[in-house]
Write a protein that holds these residues in place. Structure first.
Motif, PDB file in Angstrom:
ATOM      1  N   GLY A   1       0.723  -0.998  -0.052  1.00  0.00           N
ATOM      2  CA  GLY A   1      -0.054   0.045  -0.112  1.00  0.00           C
ATOM      3  C   GLY A   1       0.805   1.087  -0.013  1.00  0.00           C
ATOM      4  O   GLY A   1       0.571   2.222  -0.485  1.00  0.00           O
ATOM      5  N   TYR A   2       1.959   1.267   0.760  1.00  0.00           N
ATOM      6  CA  TYR A   2       3.050   2.308   0.797  1.00  0.00           C
ATOM      7  C   TYR A   2       3.365   2.748  -0.819  1.00  0.00           C
ATOM      8  O   TYR A   2       3.550   3.643  -1.013  1.00  0.00           O
ATOM      9  N   ILE A   3       3.816   1.608  -1.341  1.00  0.00           N
ATOM     10  CA  ILE A   3       4.393   1.737  -2.702  1.00  0.00           C
ATOM     11  C   ILE A   3       3.113   2.312  -3.622  1.00  0.00           C
ATOM     12  O   ILE A   3       3.585   3.274  -4.275  1.00  0.00           O
ATOM     13  N   ILE A   4       1.808   1.684  -3.412  1.00  0.00           N
ATOM     14  CA  ILE A   4       0.857   2.556  -4.406  1.00  0.00           C
ATOM     15  C   ILE A   4       0.491   3.876  -3.980  1.00  0.00           C
ATOM     16  O   ILE A   4       0.395   4.531  -4.701  1.00  0.00           O
ATOM     17  N   GLY A   5       0.633   4.000  -2.896  1.00  0.00           N
ATOM     18  CA  GLY A   5       0.236   5.576  -2.309  1.00  0.00           C
ATOM     19  C   GLY A   5       1.556   6.614  -2.810  1.00  0.00           C
ATOM     20  O   GLY A   5       1.145   7.502  -3.351  1.00  0.00           O
ATOM     21  N   SER A   6       2.705   5.981  -2.947  1.00  0.00           N
ATOM     22  CA  SER A   6       3.761   6.889  -3.432  1.00  0.00           C
ATOM     23  C   SER A   6       3.666   7.117  -4.945  1.00  0.00           C
ATOM     24  O   SER A   6       3.834   8.123  -5.498  1.00  0.00           O
ATOM     25  N   LEU A   7       3.387   6.087  -5.715  1.00  0.00           N
ATOM     26  CA  LEU A   7       3.192   6.192  -7.269  1.00  0.00           C
ATOM     27  C   LEU A   7       2.063   7.186  -7.247  1.00  0.00           C
ATOM     28  O   LEU A   7       2.188   8.084  -8.389  1.00  0.00           O
ATOM     29  N   CYS A   8       0.886   6.935  -6.550  1.00  0.00           N
ATOM     30  CA  CYS A   8      -0.378   7.904  -6.718  1.00  0.00           C
ATOM     31  C   CYS A   8       0.200   9.365  -6.533  1.00  0.00           C
ATOM     32  O   CYS A   8      -0.311  10.219  -7.440  1.00  0.00           O
ATOM     33  N   ALA A   9       0.937   9.715  -5.406  1.00  0.00           N
ATOM     34  CA  ALA A   9       1.160  11.207  -5.284  1.00  0.00           C
ATOM     35  C   ALA A   9       2.061  11.629  -6.273  1.00  0.00           C
ATOM     36  O   ALA A   9       2.124  12.724  -6.621  1.00  0.00           O
ATOM     37  N   ILE A  10       3.094  10.811  -6.700  1.00  0.00           N
ATOM     38  CA  ILE A  10       3.996  11.323  -7.799  1.00  0.00           C
ATOM     39  C   ILE A  10       3.259  11.504  -9.120  1.00  0.00           C
ATOM     40  O   ILE A  10       3.586  12.632  -9.773  1.00  0.00           O
TER      41      ILE A  10
END
Length: 317
Positions: free
Chosen positions: A238-247
């Motif tokens: 979930g952290y990885i998905i959230g980071s990609l979403c923010a970028i």
């Protein structure tokens, strides 16, 4: 001035400091019942309960305790009520006079600004008619609840400032000229919203993301870099998905916002140049009315927008 007073009354009537007990304004109770639509229903219900309590008290035996009157209710301050009514009367008379003396009535009625002016005053009169015709005390009159939603259209009155503030026209034409960029940004946002909400649903199914539509809210908040913190991932995936979403949200804003800013600077520079050119004229030649100056500014902005629309596409380097 009336626009400012109207918006002030619209906002102030919801604040506790601008409310008074109904018992203190009994002398103008008729105004609240039939002309102030935001208070009419609760005032009439209070009157009905008071009458029922009085009737039941008369029916009680002499040795029993009489029925107590219903508690007093809070209504808008009389000053707010009269400000609202005066603004409504002014807007209605102004619109009526402009319709009567306008030489091209069809074009006048179909104009966007005049449609907004009409929608700003129509709901109040519709609600007044419904209040007089519909029995608000009856529980069957549930359709009357809808008229309070109509009151939101009173916010259209603030758009009357557009005709008096040229800066608002700059913003309007900037959005109009940037329609394609805004549409592209919306497409990027929708695509990212669906992709990241779906990924987050499968990654955080047991951690608050119980369905994909709930993830839409998290995706929009994250991609627009707001981040309320009410929903957040808790697993490593979930952290990885959230980071990609923010970028991806940062890239979306970085690609589209500069184009919108460029259009705004173009219109703003043109208006500033026109105002500076007007100031350089001799005082003996400056007799232009505010409305004429506003129309000239709008025509110039329309011309710039039309010229941009007909410009040929630039070949990539």
């Amino acid at each position: 001035m009336f626009v400012i007073f109207s918006i002030f009354a619209f906002c102030a009537e919801t604040h506790p400091s601008f409310r008074v007990p109904l018992s203190t304004v009994k002398h103008i109770e008729m105004v609240y019942r039939y002309f102030h639509v935001s208070s009419a229903r609760k005032v009439q219900k209070h009157i009905q309960r008071t009458a029922q309590a009085a009737a039941m008290a008369e029916m009680q035996p002499a040795n029993n305790v009489s029925m107590t009157e219903p508690p007093d209710i809070q209504v808008e301050h009389p000053a707010i009520v009269f400000i609202d009514l005066m603004c409504l009367l002014f807007f209605a008379l102004e619109y009526l006079m402009r319709v009567i003396f306008c030489p091209r009535k069809i074009k006048f009625l179909l104009s966007l600004q005049n449609i907004i002016d009409f929608l700003a005053v129509l709901p109040d009169f519709v609600q007044m008619i419904i209040i007089r015709v519909s029995p608000l005390q009856s529980p069957k009159a549930s359709f009357v609840d809808f008229m309070f939603i109509i009151r939101v259209t009173r916010l259209f009155r603030i758009f009357r400032l557009i005709r008096h503030v040229p800066g608002l026209w700059i913003l309007f034409y900037t959005l109009k000229a940037s329609f394609n960029e805004l549409l592209l940004m919306s497409v990027f946002l929708v695509i990212g919203m669906v992709i990241f909400a779906s990924l987050m649903y499968f990654a955080e199914n047991n951690e608050g993301f119980s369905n994909i539509p709930i993830g839409f809210w998290w995706s929009v908040v994250t991609m627009t870099t707001v981040g309320y913190g009410d929903m957040y991932p808790k697993s490593s995936f979930g952290y990885i998905i959230g980071s990609l979403c923010a970028i991806s949200g940062l890239l979306m804003v970085a690609f589209t916002v500069p184009i919108i800013v460029s259009n705004f600077v173009l219109y703003y520079t043109h208006v500033q140049y026109g105002l500076a050119k007007k100031d350089r004229k001799p005082k003996s030649k400056i007799y232009m009315e505010d409305r004429e100056a506003h129309n000239d500014t709008v025509d110039d902005l329309d011309l710039i927008h039309d010229e941009e629309a007909h410009l040929p596409d630039r070949d990539p380097m």
